[in-house]
Design a protein around this motif. Structure first.
Motif, PDB file in Angstrom:
ATOM      1  N   GLU A  24      -5.213  -0.575 -12.288  1.00  0.00           N
ATOM      2  CA  GLU A  24      -4.811   0.742 -12.776  1.00  0.00           C
ATOM      3  C   GLU A  24      -6.040   1.606 -13.034  1.00  0.00           C
ATOM      4  N   GLY A  25      -6.066   2.738 -12.359  1.00  0.00           N
ATOM      5  CA  GLY A  25      -7.145   3.684 -12.589  1.00  0.00           C
ATOM      6  C   GLY A  25      -8.513   3.194 -12.175  1.00  0.00           C
ATOM      7  N   SER A  26      -8.574   2.184 -11.283  1.00  0.00           N
ATOM      8  CA  SER A  26      -9.863   1.647 -10.874  1.00  0.00           C
ATOM      9  C   SER A  26     -10.535   2.579  -9.878  1.00  0.00           C
ATOM     10  N   HIS A  27     -11.801   2.850 -10.116  1.00  0.00           N
ATOM     11  CA  HIS A  27     -12.568   3.672  -9.186  1.00  0.00           C
ATOM     12  C   HIS A  27     -13.525   2.827  -8.350  1.00  0.00           C
ATOM     13  N   THR A  28     -13.458   1.483  -8.564  1.00  0.00           N
ATOM     14  CA  THR A  28     -14.364   0.604  -7.826  1.00  0.00           C
ATOM     15  C   THR A  28     -13.645  -0.294  -6.835  1.00  0.00           C
ATOM     16  N   THR A  29     -12.323  -0.233  -6.823  1.00  0.00           N
ATOM     17  CA  THR A  29     -11.542  -1.044  -5.894  1.00  0.00           C
ATOM     18  C   THR A  29     -10.742  -0.139  -4.972  1.00  0.00           C
ATOM     19  N   ALA A  30     -10.925  -0.316  -3.681  1.00  0.00           N
ATOM     20  CA  ALA A  30     -10.153   0.428  -2.687  1.00  0.00           C
ATOM     21  C   ALA A  30      -8.867  -0.323  -2.403  1.00  0.00           C
ATOM     22  N   VAL A  31      -7.707   0.290  -2.656  1.00  0.00           N
ATOM     23  CA  VAL A  31      -6.415  -0.372  -2.535  1.00  0.00           C
ATOM     24  C   VAL A  31      -5.653   0.202  -1.339  1.00  0.00           C
ATOM     25  N   TYR A  32      -5.160  -0.692  -0.484  1.00  0.00           N
ATOM     26  CA  TYR A  32      -4.407  -0.267   0.691  1.00  0.00           C
ATOM     27  C   TYR A  32      -3.124  -1.081   0.777  1.00  0.00           C
ATOM     28  N   PHE A  33      -2.066  -0.424   1.221  1.00  0.00           N
ATOM     29  CA  PHE A  33      -0.750  -1.029   1.316  1.00  0.00           C
ATOM     30  C   PHE A  33      -0.379  -1.237   2.786  1.00  0.00           C
ATOM     31  N   VAL A  34       0.368  -2.313   3.024  1.00  0.00           N
ATOM     32  CA  VAL A  34       0.821  -2.653   4.376  1.00  0.00           C
ATOM     33  C   VAL A  34       2.316  -2.914   4.330  1.00  0.00           C
ATOM     34  N   ASP A  35       3.052  -2.242   5.198  1.00  0.00           N
ATOM     35  CA  ASP A  35       4.502  -2.427   5.298  1.00  0.00           C
ATOM     36  C   ASP A  35       4.847  -2.693   6.751  1.00  0.00           C
ATOM     37  N   PRO A  36       5.294  -3.921   7.090  1.00  0.00           N
ATOM     38  CA  PRO A  36       5.542  -4.238   8.502  1.00  0.00           C
ATOM     39  C   PRO A  36       6.738  -3.495   9.090  1.00  0.00           C
ATOM     40  N   HIS A  37       7.590  -2.930   8.237  1.00  0.00           N
ATOM     41  CA  HIS A  37       8.794  -2.246   8.724  1.00  0.00           C
ATOM     42  C   HIS A  37       8.632  -0.724   8.772  1.00  0.00           C
ATOM     43  N   ASN A  38       7.988  -0.168   7.762  1.00  0.00           N
ATOM     44  CA  ASN A  38       7.930   1.294   7.635  1.00  0.00           C
ATOM     45  C   ASN A  38       6.515   1.850   7.691  1.00  0.00           C
ATOM     46  N   GLY A  39       5.547   1.012   8.049  1.00  0.00           N
ATOM     47  CA  GLY A  39       4.171   1.470   8.075  1.00  0.00           C
ATOM     48  C   GLY A  39       3.712   1.904   9.450  1.00  0.00           C
ATOM     49  N   SER A  40       2.537   2.531   9.476  1.00  0.00           N
ATOM     50  CA  SER A  40       1.892   2.936  10.726  1.00  0.00           C
ATOM     51  C   SER A  40       0.394   2.863  10.519  1.00  0.00           C
ATOM     52  N   ASP A  41      -0.314   2.334  11.507  1.00  0.00           N
ATOM     53  CA  ASP A  41      -1.764   2.231  11.379  1.00  0.00           C
ATOM     54  C   ASP A  41      -2.460   3.580  11.473  1.00  0.00           C
TER      55      ASP A  41
END
Length: 773
Positions: A24-41
Motif C-alpha cells: 500500500e502506497g509503496s513508491h519502491t515496488t513496481a506492481v503489475y497485474f496479469v489477467d489471462p482472460h481480460n488482459g492485453s500485453d
C-alpha cells in the motif's frame, strides 16, 4: 508387510485459501497485474488495464528497475484467476532480485506447463486401429498448429484430470499372490473395463518370458577413479572416495557413478530387452512399436525402470530397448513385473488414449455415457519456472525472489530425460523439475500448490542459500516433490563439472528450510522417489511436514555430505508402499566428502551430526525400519520420536557407526535395533528407549565379537515390552542377563505389553504434545 494399511485420506476437511496483501502506497515496488482472460500485453499493467502474460509483466518490472534506479528496488507481479499458459519456461535471474509473483486476493492463479488444444471429436470404430471391436472418440491434432505433436503426446489432461496412455496390462490381475520378489501387485482399475490410474500403483503382474541380459561390464570398461588423500578412518567400510566413470555410466549426466553401485565391486548395467509371446502379451504382434515404452521393476523392487523401445531391433519374440534404465542407480541383468504402453493395439479400456504420430490422430475411450472432453491439454514444458543467477558470486545471484499462493501444474514427464547418479546412495535423480533454482539466495516458495506434475516438483541445484519451501501443497507428483542436489569438485576432468570429493567450493544447497508442507502421492511414474531428497547438500531443516502415500522412503539422504541437518516434527505414514529394503526415512554414506561443516573452519571428511527428533513415523506397508541408516551412514542423533510398526526400530549396517537412538518409543515393531560392528570409539548407542515388540524375540542384534574387541553398541536403560514379558536369547545366544554380566545393557528390563492408553501417553510425551483430557 507390516500392519495397518487402512490409513486413508478422503480430501481436506477445509480448503485454506492463501491470501497475501498488496503493498500500500509503496513508491519502491513496481506492481503489475496479469489477467489471462481480460488482459492485453499492450496495456500498462494496472489492475484496471492488466497485462495478458506473465512474461510481459516480468519484463515491465525489469524495465521499471532499470529506468528508476535507486527509486524502484523490487517488482511485484499479481496474477488474476485463471490458467496462465506459458509460451516457454519462465526464466528469472539476478535482474529479478526482490521480485514477488503472487495471486490476487486468494484467487486461483494457475501456471500451466501444458498447451490447450482446440479439437473436433468424432466417434470412431477402433477395429482398423487395434484389430478388435470397440468405440472411441478421435480428433486430428494439426502439427502446424501444435508443433509438439510431431514428437508425440507424452501426457494428456482431459477436463483437468490425467488420462492414461494405452497400456497392457490395464492393472493388477492379482493382488494377493506375491510376485517373484515377494511383493504384491498394487494398482487395480477403479471401474470395470477401465485402466489403472498411476496414483494407485504400478498396476502389473505381467512377467516376461525372459530378459535379454546386458553385455557384461567390467571394472576396466567402467574404470574407477580414486583420488589421493581423501579417506576417513572412522569406518570399517566405504573409507575411500571412489568414482566410476565412462563405460556403462555413459547414460548418466554427468557420465559417472557417484557412489552406487557399491564401488568398486559392482558396475552399473540394465537389461537390453525382454523375450515375449502371446501368452505374455496377448495382443501381439504389434504393427508399430515407434514411441512404445516399457516400464519394469528392478528385481528387488528398489526402483522402477523406463525403457524406450527400439522398433527396428524388436521382433515377434523380443522387444528390445534403445534407451533407459537410468532411473535408479543399482542396475541388474533382469527385471521383474512390467507393462508396455503407447501401443495402438492396447487401446481397449476406459480413460485410455493413444496418439498416432504418423496420422496425427488422437484416440480416447471415454467412460460409458459421457461426451467428449471439453478441455484438452497436453503438458509440453518440463520446467515451468527456472530461477538462475549468472553465478554464485555476490551480485550475480538471484536474491529474494518469492512465489506466493500460486498453482503450478501439468509439467511434462522427464523419466526418459537427463538423469544423474549424484552421490553415495542407490538413487538416481532427474536433472530437472517443474520449478528449478540455481545460484539463488533467499528464495521463498510460500503457500503454493504443485499438482499433476509428471516429473519432479521442486529442484534446488548447485548454489542455493537460505531458501524457504513453506506451507506448500504437493499432490500427484510423477517423481520427487522436493529435491536438493549439490555440486562438488576435484573429479576427473573428462567427466565434466559437479563431481568429486571436495565440497568446500560451497556450490550446494545449504540452509534450506522445508517447513509445514503437505505432500500426498509422489512417485507415480519413477518409483524411486520421495517427498524430500538431498544429495551433496547440508545444514538444512525439514520440519513440521506431513507426507503420505509414496512408493519408497518419504525422506532420503543420499549421502553423508557435511551433515548438520535437522528433521523435526514431521508426520510420515503410508510410505514404502510398493518397494522394499527401506524405511520411511532412509540414508546412505558410501563416499567421504571434504567439507568444513563439522567445526565451521577445518576441511574434514567427518560430518557434523544430523538430528532426527520429535517425528511421528508410521512404518506400515513394506517399511523395513523406522530409521533406515543404510550402507555406512554415520553421525545421526535420533531422539524423542514415536515410531510405530516396521520390522526394526533402528538399523545400521555395512560400516555405519556413531548413530545414537535415545528416548524414543517404538510401538509394535519386530525388534528394537539391528547394528553392525564398529571401530572402537565409534560404536552406536541405544538407551532410554521404550520398545513394544510383536514377539518374545531378542530386542537387539549386533556383532557377536564385540565383547572381545570392546566395541559393543552402547545399550542401556531400555524398557522392552513383549506379549508375555519374556525375551529370548539374541543371535549370539546371550540372554539379557548374560549381556549384563558382561557389562552391556545395564538397566534394561523386560515387561509385558502396556495398554494402548499408556502407549499413546508415551507418544505424547516424546513428541512434546499436551496430555489428553
Amino acid at each position: 508387510e507390516t500392519q495397518c494399511h487402512n490409513i486413508t485420506y478422503d480430501g481436506p476437511d477445509k480448503e485454506f485459501v492463501p491470501t497475501f496483501p498488496l503493498p500500500e502506497g509503496s513508491h519502491t515496488t513496481a506492481v503489475y497485474f496479469v489477467d489471462p482472460h481480460n488482459g492485453s500485453d499492450s496495456n500498462d499493467g494496472t489492475i484496471d488495464a492488466p497485462f495478458e502474460t506473465i512474461e510481459r509483466a516480468v519484463d515491465a518490472a525489469r524495465e521499471a528497475k532499470a529506468e528508476e534506479q535507486g527509486k524502484i528496488n523490487s517488482g511485484m507481479v499479481v496474477l488474476r484467476e485463471g490458467v496462465h499458459y506459458l509460451k516457454g519456461t519462465l526464466q528469472l535471474d539476478q535482474r529479478d532480485s526482490g521480485l514477488v509473483i503472487q495471486n490476487y486476493n486468494g484467487e486461483q492463479a494457475i501456471l500451466s506447463g501444458a498447451q490447450k488444444l482446440e479439437l473436433e471429436w468424432k466417434p470412431v470404430d477402433l477395429n482398423a486401429l487395434t484389430g478388435r471391436k470397440g468405440r472411441a472418440f478421435a480428433a486430428v491434432v494439426d502439427p502446424q498448429k501444435y508443433p509438439f505433436a510431431k514428437e508425440g503426446i507424452h501426457g494428456l489432461r482431459l477436463n483437468r484430470t490425467r488420462a492414461v496412455r494405452a497400456r497392457y496390462p490395464n492393472g493388477c490381475n492379482d493382488t494377493s499372490t506375491p510376485l517373484p520378489s515377494g511383493y504384491l501387485c498394487r494398482g487395480v482399475p477403479r471401474i470395470d473395463g477401465g485402466v489403472v490410474k498411476p496414483d494407485d500403483g504400478f498396476g502389473s503382474n505381467t512377467l516376461a518370458a525372459d530378459w535379454v541380459a546386458p553385455e557384461q561390464p567390467t571394472n576396466s570398461s567402467t574404470p574407477t577413479w580414486v583420488p589421493a588423500n581423501v579417506s576417513r578412518d572412522d569406518s570399517l567400510s566405504f573409507s575411500q572416495y571412489q568414482l566410476g566413470y565412462g563405460g556403462t555410466c555413459k547414460d548418466f549426466d554427468p557420465p559417472c557413478a557417484g557412489g552406487a553401485p557399491k564401488p568398486p565391486d559392482c558396475v552399473y548395467r540394465t537389461p537390453r530387452g525382454i523375450q515375449v509371446s502371446e501368452e505374455v502379451l496377448p495382443n501381439m504382434p504389434y504393427k508399430d512399436l515407434e514411441g512404445a515404452i516399457v516400464q519394469a521393476w528392478h528385481p528387488g523392487h528398489w526402483a522402477s525402470w523406463m525403457f524406450q523401445v527400439d522398433p527396428l531391433a524388436s521382433n515377434e519374440t523380443h522387444i528390445m530397448f534403445s534407451k533407459g534404465g537410468f532411473q535408479g542407480a543399482r542396475g541388474q541383468n533382469h527385471g521383474e513385473a512390467f507393462f508396455i504402453e503407447n501401443v495402438a493395439e492396447e487401446l481397449d479400456a476406459y480413460e485410455e488414449y493413444y496418439f498416432d504420430v504418423k496420422s496425427g490422430v488422437l484416440y480416447y475411450i471415454p467412460l460409458p455415457g459421457t461426451t467428449p472432453p471439453a478441455i484438452v491439454e497436453v503438458p509440453v514444458l518440463q520446467t515451468i519456472v527456472n530461477i538462475e543467477g549468472e553465478s554464485e558470486k555476490e551480485g550475480d545471484q538471484a536474491v529474494g525472489i518469492q512465489l506466493k499462493g500460486l498453482i503450478l501444474q501439468d509439467a511434462s514427464e522427464t523419466f526418459l530425460g537427463s538423469h544423474s547418479m549424484p552421490s553415495g546412495g542407490d538413487w538416481a535423480l532427474s536433472n530437472t523439475a517443474a520449478l528449478t533454482a540455481r545460484n539463488s539466495a533467499g528464495l521463498r516458495i510460500d503457500s503454493c500448490s504443485f499438482r499433476m506434475l509428471d516429473g519432479n516438483a521442486v529442484l534446488l541445484r548447485g548454489f542455493n542459500r537460505e531458501a524457504d519451501v513453506f506451507a506448500n501443497r504437493f499432490e500427484e507428483i510423477g517423481e520427487t516433490m522436493v529435491a536438493l542436489l549439490g555440486e562438488t569438485s576435484g573429479g576427473p576432468e573428462d567427466i565434466g563439472e559437479g563431481m568429486g570429493p571436495y565440497g568446500t567450493n560451497g556450490l550446494q544447497p545449504r540452509g534450506i528450510r522445508v517447513e509445514k508442507n503437505w505432500g500426498w502421492r509422489c512417485g507415480l511414474f519413477e518409483k524411486q522417489s520421495s517427498f524430500y531428497f538431498q544429495a551433496k547438500s547440508c545444514s538444512n531443516v525439514i520440519k513440521d511436514n506431513i507426507f503420505f502415500h509414496g512408493p519408497r522412503a518419504a525422506i532420503n539422504f543420499n549421502d553423508g555430505f557435511g551433515g548438520g541437518s535437522l528433521l523435526e516434527g514431521n508426520l510420515l505414514f503410508n510410505t514404502v508402499m510398493e518397494t522394499g529394503d527401506h524405511g520411511p526415512f532412509n540414508s546412505w554414506d558410501r563416499q567421504p566428502y571434504v567439507t568444513k561443516v563439522r567445526d565451521g573452519s577445518t576441511p574434514s571428511t567427518t560430518k557434523a551430526y544430523d538430528e532426527i527428533r520429535s517425528n511421528f513415523v508410521v512404518g506400515n506397508y513394506y517399511g523395513q525400519e523406522g530409521i533406515d541408516n543404510d550402507d555406512g551412514s554415520a553421525y545421526y542423533k535420533t531422539h524423542h520420536n514415536f515410531f510405530v510398526y516396521a520390522q526394526t526400530g533402528m538399523k545400521n549396517d555395512f560400516g555405519g557407526h556413531d548413530n545414537i537412538h535415545f528416548e524414543n518409543v517404538y510401538a509394535y515393531v519386530g525388534r528394537g535395533l539391528g547394528v553392525n560392528s564398529a571401530l572402537q570409539g565409534h560404536e552406536d548407542a541405544f538407551y532410554l528407549n521404550r520398545v513394544i515388540q510383536l514377539g518374545n524375540n531378542s530386542y537387539t542384534s549386533y556383532d557377536c565379537e564385540c565383547f572381545q574387541t570392546g566395541t559393543c553398541p552402547q545399550m542401556r536403560d531400555n524398557a522392552i515390552f513383549t506379549p508375555n514379558s519374556g525375551m529370548a536369547a539374541d543371535s549370539c545366544s546371550f540372554t539379557l542377563r548374560d549381556r549384563q554380566r558382561k557389562g552391556v545393557d545395564d538397566g534394561t528390563f523386560v515387561d509385558s505389553w502396556p495398554s494402548s492408553d499408556e502407549i499413546i501417553a508415551w507418544a505424547r510425551e516424546v513428541l512434546r504434545m499436551p496430555a489428553a483430557h
